[in-house]
Design an enzyme around this catalytic site. Structure first.
Site, PDB file in Angstrom:
ATOM      1  N   GLY A  23      45.636  63.684  54.553  1.00  0.00           N
ATOM      2  CA  GLY A  23      44.422  62.968  54.193  1.00  0.00           C
ATOM      3  C   GLY A  23      43.205  63.873  54.224  1.00  0.00           C
ATOM      4  O   GLY A  23      42.958  64.559  55.212  1.00  0.00           O
ATOM      5  N   GLY A  25      39.995  62.848  53.816  1.00  0.00           N
ATOM      6  CA  GLY A  25      38.774  62.064  54.007  1.00  0.00           C
ATOM      7  C   GLY A  25      37.858  62.761  55.001  1.00  0.00           C
ATOM      8  O   GLY A  25      38.009  63.950  55.275  1.00  0.00           O
ATOM      9  N   PHE A  26      36.937  62.019  55.585  1.00  0.00           N
ATOM     10  CA  PHE A  26      35.992  62.624  56.523  1.00  0.00           C
ATOM     11  C   PHE A  26      36.719  63.222  57.731  1.00  0.00           C
ATOM     12  O   PHE A  26      36.401  64.322  58.176  1.00  0.00           O
ATOM     13  CB  PHE A  26      34.977  61.582  56.988  1.00  0.00           C
ATOM     14  CG  PHE A  26      34.009  61.182  55.919  1.00  0.00           C
ATOM     15  CD1 PHE A  26      33.009  62.047  55.521  1.00  0.00           C
ATOM     16  CD2 PHE A  26      34.116  59.956  55.286  1.00  0.00           C
ATOM     17  CE1 PHE A  26      32.113  61.699  54.520  1.00  0.00           C
ATOM     18  CE2 PHE A  26      33.229  59.592  54.280  1.00  0.00           C
ATOM     19  CZ  PHE A  26      32.226  60.459  53.899  1.00  0.00           C
ATOM     20  N   GLY A  27      37.741  62.517  58.225  1.00  0.00           N
ATOM     21  CA  GLY A  27      38.464  63.008  59.398  1.00  0.00           C
ATOM     22  C   GLY A  27      39.262  64.265  59.093  1.00  0.00           C
ATOM     23  O   GLY A  27      39.116  65.284  59.775  1.00  0.00           O
ATOM     24  N   GLU A 182      25.922  45.379  51.216  1.00  0.00           N
ATOM     25  CA  GLU A 182      25.523  46.336  50.182  1.00  0.00           C
ATOM     26  C   GLU A 182      25.853  45.806  48.789  1.00  0.00           C
ATOM     27  O   GLU A 182      25.022  45.854  47.875  1.00  0.00           O
ATOM     28  CB  GLU A 182      26.256  47.664  50.391  1.00  0.00           C
ATOM     29  CG  GLU A 182      25.739  48.488  51.543  1.00  0.00           C
ATOM     30  CD  GLU A 182      26.720  49.579  51.971  1.00  0.00           C
ATOM     31  OE1 GLU A 182      26.348  50.411  52.806  1.00  0.00           O
ATOM     32  OE2 GLU A 182      27.869  49.595  51.455  1.00  0.00           O
ATOM     33  N   ASP A 312      40.122  55.999  60.407  1.00  0.00           N
ATOM     34  CA  ASP A 312      40.431  54.570  60.242  1.00  0.00           C
ATOM     35  C   ASP A 312      41.893  54.258  60.513  1.00  0.00           C
ATOM     36  O   ASP A 312      42.265  53.088  60.629  1.00  0.00           O
ATOM     37  CB  ASP A 312      40.092  54.128  58.810  1.00  0.00           C
ATOM     38  CG  ASP A 312      38.597  54.130  58.553  1.00  0.00           C
ATOM     39  OD1 ASP A 312      37.836  54.369  59.507  1.00  0.00           O
ATOM     40  OD2 ASP A 312      38.200  53.896  57.397  1.00  0.00           O
ATOM     41  N   ALA A 328      32.387  56.776  58.936  1.00  0.00           N
ATOM     42  CA  ALA A 328      32.543  58.206  58.683  1.00  0.00           C
ATOM     43  C   ALA A 328      32.211  59.078  59.899  1.00  0.00           C
ATOM     44  O   ALA A 328      32.982  59.975  60.247  1.00  0.00           O
ATOM     45  CB  ALA A 328      31.686  58.604  57.482  1.00  0.00           C
TER      46      ALA A 328
END
Lengths: 428, 428
Positions: A23, A25-27, A182, A312, A328
């Site tokens: 992954g 993503g941010f992690g 949002e 997550d 995030a």
């Protein structure tokens, strides 16, 4: 290929620990970049070829930004980091004891594994709702939602049936968390400002945007007074907020609430919950009810010192026993922590305990509208919105994206224009 | 609905002629805007909600630009023009004698009809090739081609089979016209410059880009010396140009040429021909072999003073007996002419004859590479490229698009970066 391929073997110099990160993503990216000077070989695997800046995905879904403005190719991000190999691939299984990840094309040995495969939106046993109420996690989700929103106005302009027109001009967002707030705010701006002069037979100002929340208030993760402020700001944007209104059905014609009320709508957006990626299945591990793998305070899979689950995908409690939120900054902190633990092992130092540091919690509502919770103090309205804008532009990866997004927002702010009003993807 | 609906009837003030325009491309939009001060009611129908700047579609297909950067919502473009109603709708049929257009939702009466529905790419009896060799006319075509190009590199990086890797790193563009030349040049730049440092197992510089042309030279519509210059510039970009090489088959593994040679490739792009939209069928009219409706020198459907066919949908000969080319400037001139003819009728003046004015012909090849034919003189290389850039940015509709595209190009030029390297649309 049951044998590690030439590529993997070539990559496996005996001395260098093999770190596999699932992954980007941010992690996952934070872990990868934190290991840039480490004497390890990193294999970064993602089913996508890009890192997605998910906090702005709602802007794509509401025609404010283009997908490419919030997504950067993973290869480009890590290109300068010579100890990383990137594969665009799908995870099939993880062999914990053999220390191998099985993808659709190969088996990859790992000495350390960092699982950071994120989460999807979830319907909690009502998957049949997805057809009528798409969620927002992938770029394809965002362009599909954009298509539905814009198409509803086109069909409203074309129809000669008053009831149908009213149904087409009603938008329901399910879920009062940050994403739902949002989305509702952005749809209200699109309808009540952006497209106001573009139609001849309908009045976009008559568009109804309804935000439906099962609980007692929107933004439940924020202090109550910010929830009230957010509801007030939503009202000012023309959003009808319904709290204590659990949804019992989503169907072709709209939604049904627990108290039996029905809302007729052609466009439902699902922002009511997420479910972690199948990491729990791959690892055959214990998960919480949101499918998140339960890890210890060092982010380890219980019993495996060399397998970390972060972001997550992980249900983690820090030193204070508080679960880190699915945002995030938390994912980034976990990524840095996993990398630090590996570096500690290499240096023969003891690992530390993960402590989540809350640097503040932001949620935007719309143009000049937001709330910010910094613990000691809170902000709402314009000042919170300015902080939100700069925080998000700042964290967009890549100077180019930053500049373009910034320009788009300037233009959007002065003109109320939304630059990506395209109905694509249908087979027309 | 067999009866004209309330909306149509309401629109039909007796005195004002009803003008229906099919298609919001360069031709249809030009006609619509040329009638902005006329005492007519215009209904503009397009199956899309946006006007597409097709000359830059190849930039989307090669990850240089985002779809939204070359597409503007039709409603926004004509919003200030109060005598226009826009419908996003599909044409089912045209009743010439009753003077009605039949769409999927309604029948619309017209006193004047302007058919400007453009063209699609065509395989001339080999539609089974489309699966292996997609063409480039719609945004969905462009993002699909982008997906295939980028995915080929990802798969090349992942494969351990040398032959497969070579096949994945070979790209074939069929057709040496402007689109084929642009595509080949842009893929070469992507492979040989942009992604050069992004892979570990493959060397993008080894990527083969082959441009296959059935005729004797590329850019046959240009003077021969410019064709030679274009071929030389393509060579400098690393494109292999094969002329006199008709394709007899496109299949899973590559293409077969007339002389029996096979080229193994995973990615074929079709730029070898176009077929007009079904306007000929709707109008039950005589068409040429490319499906274009044959119209007289006043762009009228023979026998119908009030039906114009323009742009890529029309086969027209101007005063000099020369067919106007299928390019944006020609479509615009035809749109203005059709509008002028209607205005002449309203003023009781005689109509004029359409004369196509050739203001020059441009084709870009790549970074700093292009050819320009201004009849009296020609240009190639950097000066031609600069003219091409400014011409295209200038004609992009909307200040915002102009600014963003300009910035993207500046950034791309100084950095060799391509901002939209996203693999989207697959169900991963």
């Amino acid at each position: 290929m049951n044998q590690p391929s030439a590529i993997e073997r070539a990559g496996q110099a005996p001395a260098r620990p093999q770190v596999v990160i699932l992954g980007a993503g941010f992690g996952g990216l934070s872990a990868a970049t934190a290991l840039r000077h480490a004497a390890v070989d990193i294999t970064l695997i993602d089913r996508r070829n890009y890192h997605l800046f998910q906090p702005l995905l709602y802007q794509v879904a509401t025609a404010g930004l283009s997908p490419a403005q919030i997504a950067s190719p993973i290869r480009r991000i890590v290109a300068p980091q010579k100890n990383i190999t990137v594969f665009m691939d799908k995870i099939i299984a993880i062999d914990k004891t053999a220390g191998e990840v099985v993808t659709s094309t190969r088996r990859i040995h790992f000495d350390y594994l960092i699982v950071a495969t994120g989460a999807r939106h979830a319907y909690f046993g009502h998957d049949q709702w997805e057809e009528f109420a798409p969620g927002l996690k992938k770029i394809e989700d965002a362009t599909e939602i954009r298509r539905r929103i814009l198409l509803a106005f086109e069909q409203a302009e074309a129809t000669t049936d008053e009831n149908e027109r009213r149904r087409l001009q009603t938008f329901v967002v399910v879920g009062g968390g940050p994403t739902g707030v949002e989305m509702a705010g952005a749809i209200a701006e699109l309808a009540h400002r952006t497209i106001l002069r573009d139609f001849r037979h309908i009045n976009p100002a008559e568009t109804k945007i309804i935000l439906v929340e099962a609980g007692g208030r929107v933004l439940p993760a924020f202090p109550e007074k910010l929830s009230l402020s957010a509801a007030k700001q939503l009202g000012r944007l023309g959003v009808t907020v319904m709290t204590d209104a659990p949804v019992t059905d989503c169907h072709q014609d709209g939604i049904t609430l627990q108290d039996g009320r029905r809302i007729e709508t052609a466009t439902i957006i699902w922002a009511a919950g997420v479910m972690a990626s199948p990491a729990g299945k791959w690892l055959n591990a214990q998960c919480d009810k949101a499918g998140r793998v339960i890890v210890d305070a060092a982010l380890r899979l219980p019993g495996f010192d060399n397998i970390f689950v972060i972001g997550d995908t992980a249900a983690v409690t820090d030193g204070n026993g508080v679960v880190a939120p699915g945002i995030a900054p938390a994912a980034k902190q976990m990524g840095y922590f996993a990398a630090a633990s590996i570096l500690a092992d290499i240096k023969g130092k003891p690992r530390e305990k993960f402590r989540y540091r809350n640097y503040g919690n932001l949620a935007t509502i719309g143009r000049s509208s937001a709330v910010a919770d910094f613990g000691r103090f809170t902000l709402s309205g314009f000042p919170a919105w300015v902080i939100w804008c700069f925080a998000h532009i700042w964290f967009l990866i890549g100077f180019r994206n930053r500049l373009i997004v910034f320009l788009d927002w300037i233009v959007a702010y002065v003109s109320f224009e939304r630059g990506a009003r395209l109905i694509t993807g249908d087979e027309n």
